[in-house]
Write a protein that holds these residues in place. Structure first.
Motif, PDB file in Angstrom:
ATOM      1  N   SER A 187      -5.760   6.321   4.308  1.00 53.44           N
ATOM      2  CA  SER A 187      -7.196   6.020   4.219  1.00 53.44           C
ATOM      3  C   SER A 187      -7.563   4.893   5.177  1.00 53.44           C
ATOM      4  O   SER A 187      -8.596   4.946   5.864  1.00 53.44           O
ATOM      5  CB  SER A 187      -7.580   5.631   2.788  1.00 53.44           C
TER       6      SER A 187
ATOM      7  N   GLU B 152      -0.606   7.076   0.897  1.00 55.93           N
ATOM      8  CA  GLU B 152      -1.955   7.636   0.805  1.00 55.93           C
ATOM      9  C   GLU B 152      -3.006   6.582   1.119  1.00 55.93           C
ATOM     10  O   GLU B 152      -3.999   6.857   1.811  1.00 55.93           O
ATOM     11  CB  GLU B 152      -2.188   8.213  -0.599  1.00 55.93           C
ATOM     12  N   HIS B 153      -2.805   5.377   0.625  1.00 53.30           N
ATOM     13  CA  HIS B 153      -3.757   4.298   0.884  1.00 53.30           C
ATOM     14  C   HIS B 153      -3.721   3.882   2.359  1.00 53.30           C
ATOM     15  O   HIS B 153      -4.767   3.602   2.953  1.00 53.30           O
ATOM     16  CB  HIS B 153      -3.450   3.109  -0.007  1.00 53.30           C
TER      17      HIS B 153
ATOM     18  N   LYS C  97       0.832  -1.201   0.000  1.00 55.86           N
ATOM     19  CA  LYS C  97       0.000   0.000   0.000  1.00 55.86           C
ATOM     20  C   LYS C  97       0.871   1.257   0.000  1.00 55.86           C
ATOM     21  O   LYS C  97       1.920   1.322   0.664  1.00 55.86           O
ATOM     22  CB  LYS C  97      -0.929   0.010   1.212  1.00 55.86           C
ATOM     23  N   SER C  98       0.411   2.262  -0.715  1.00 48.47           N
ATOM     24  CA  SER C  98       1.098   3.551  -0.737  1.00 48.47           C
ATOM     25  C   SER C  98       0.804   4.298   0.567  1.00 48.47           C
ATOM     26  O   SER C  98      -0.153   3.979   1.287  1.00 48.47           O
ATOM     27  CB  SER C  98       0.594   4.389  -1.911  1.00 48.47           C
TER      28      SER C  98
ATOM     29  N   GLY D 100      -7.446  -4.434   2.162  1.00 39.46           N
ATOM     30  CA  GLY D 100      -7.132  -3.164   1.516  1.00 39.46           C
ATOM     31  C   GLY D 100      -8.283  -2.710   0.653  1.00 39.46           C
ATOM     32  O   GLY D 100      -9.307  -2.250   1.147  1.00 39.46           O
ATOM     33  N   GLU D 101      -8.148  -2.848  -0.675  1.00 41.57           N
ATOM     34  CA  GLU D 101      -9.227  -2.450  -1.572  1.00 41.57           C
ATOM     35  C   GLU D 101     -10.454  -3.337  -1.410  1.00 41.57           C
ATOM     36  O   GLU D 101     -11.564  -2.926  -1.724  1.00 41.57           O
ATOM     37  CB  GLU D 101      -8.742  -2.469  -3.020  1.00 41.57           C
TER      38      GLU D 101
ATOM     39  N   TYR E  61     -10.716   1.982   0.781  1.00 43.32           N
ATOM     40  CA  TYR E  61      -9.857   1.058   1.512  1.00 43.32           C
ATOM     41  C   TYR E  61     -10.507   0.653   2.834  1.00 43.32           C
ATOM     42  O   TYR E  61     -11.154   1.463   3.501  1.00 43.32           O
ATOM     43  CB  TYR E  61      -8.469   1.668   1.736  1.00 43.32           C
TER      44      TYR E  61
END
Length: 253
Positions: free
Chosen positions: A12, A8-9, A5-6, A173-174, A104
């Motif tokens: 979130s 930014e993610h 994950k970045s 995650g997503e 997320y």
């Protein structure tokens, strides 16, 4: 596919995790004798959606009909909230919930005593929670998942409990469930390596009796095969260079 994950993610997920932690705290306070599990579910939905403008990750996931999973005593996971399920003094309630924010998700569970509960049940719940924290002590960039599983398994079994094999943690995650699988048992030095930026839902499930399970007729609820009590404790974490960050605990916890 396992994803890193970045920043930014992860942020979130951090926001989603704080909302989820507050949701669970709210439900723990509301869970008392005489309250229906459906009432708890409405409370969670309203807090997530109406007060925080977030997403209840479980609702309609693979057809699941509620915001919470509410599992009582021998029920391990996936108990469906119902107006007919009224909490009784002495029960052990497992609450499991997910929250999404900007695409997320996070996932966490707690085991909650209802009223005055036996020392046997309280000890089961405490060891389940402790096994989670014993497990994450060994996790860091480059470690293998078998090392995590062995730490959880060893801690729980040394205290006489059965560690559920058929139900395990997972990447998140997503979507609520991603690769990799995260068992609560295993051998140190084996299994997939984890790396900085991976996000996992780690969730020990331990039983007073054996680790065997049975599927209920509703197609969702999973219980212990021997009818003895079970406990469940879960948090979403992100792997860091030197350990993990727990995303679903409030800072003051």
């Amino acid at each position: 596919m396992v994803t890193i994950k970045s920043p930014e993610h992860i942020e979130s997920m951090r926001i989603a995790g704080k909302i989820l932690a507050r949701t669970l705290e709210l439900i723990e306070k509301a869970a008392r004798p005489g309250v229906s599990t459906a009432e708890l579910d409405r409370l969670a939905y309203d807090f997530i959606v109406k007060e925080n403008k977030a997403i209840p990750s479980f609702l309609n996931y693979d057809g699941y009909p509620a915001t919470l999973c509410t599992s009582i005593d021998d029920e391990i996971v996936h108990g469906i909230p119902s107006e007919k399920r009224i909490l009784q003094e002495g029960q052990l309630l497992k609450i499991d919930c997910g929250v999404g924010w900007k695409g997320y998700h996070t996932d966490a569970a707690r085991t909650v005593p209802i009223g005055k509960v036996s020392e046997e049940k309280l000890r089961l719940a405490q060891v389940c929670k402790e096994s989670f924290f014993e497990g994450i002590k060994v996790l860091r960039n480059g470690e293998r998942l078998g090392t995590l599983g062995e730490a959880i398994q060893t801690y729980a079994e040394a205290r006489g409990y059965g560690v559920v094999r058929a139900l395990i943690g997972h990447g998140i995650g997503e979507t609520v469930h991603e690769e990799p699988d995260v068992p609560n048992y295993g051998k140190a030095g084996r299994g997939m390596r984890v790396f900085t930026g991976m996000t996992l839902a780690i969730e020990p499930m331990i039983n007073l009796g054996s680790y065997h399970i049975r599927q209920s007729d509703d197609g969702w609820t999973i219980s212990t095969a021997d009818g003895l009590c079970s406990a469940h404790y879960e948090n979403t974490v992100v792997i860091t260079d030197d350990g993990v960050e727990i995303l679903t605990l409030l800072q003051e916890d």
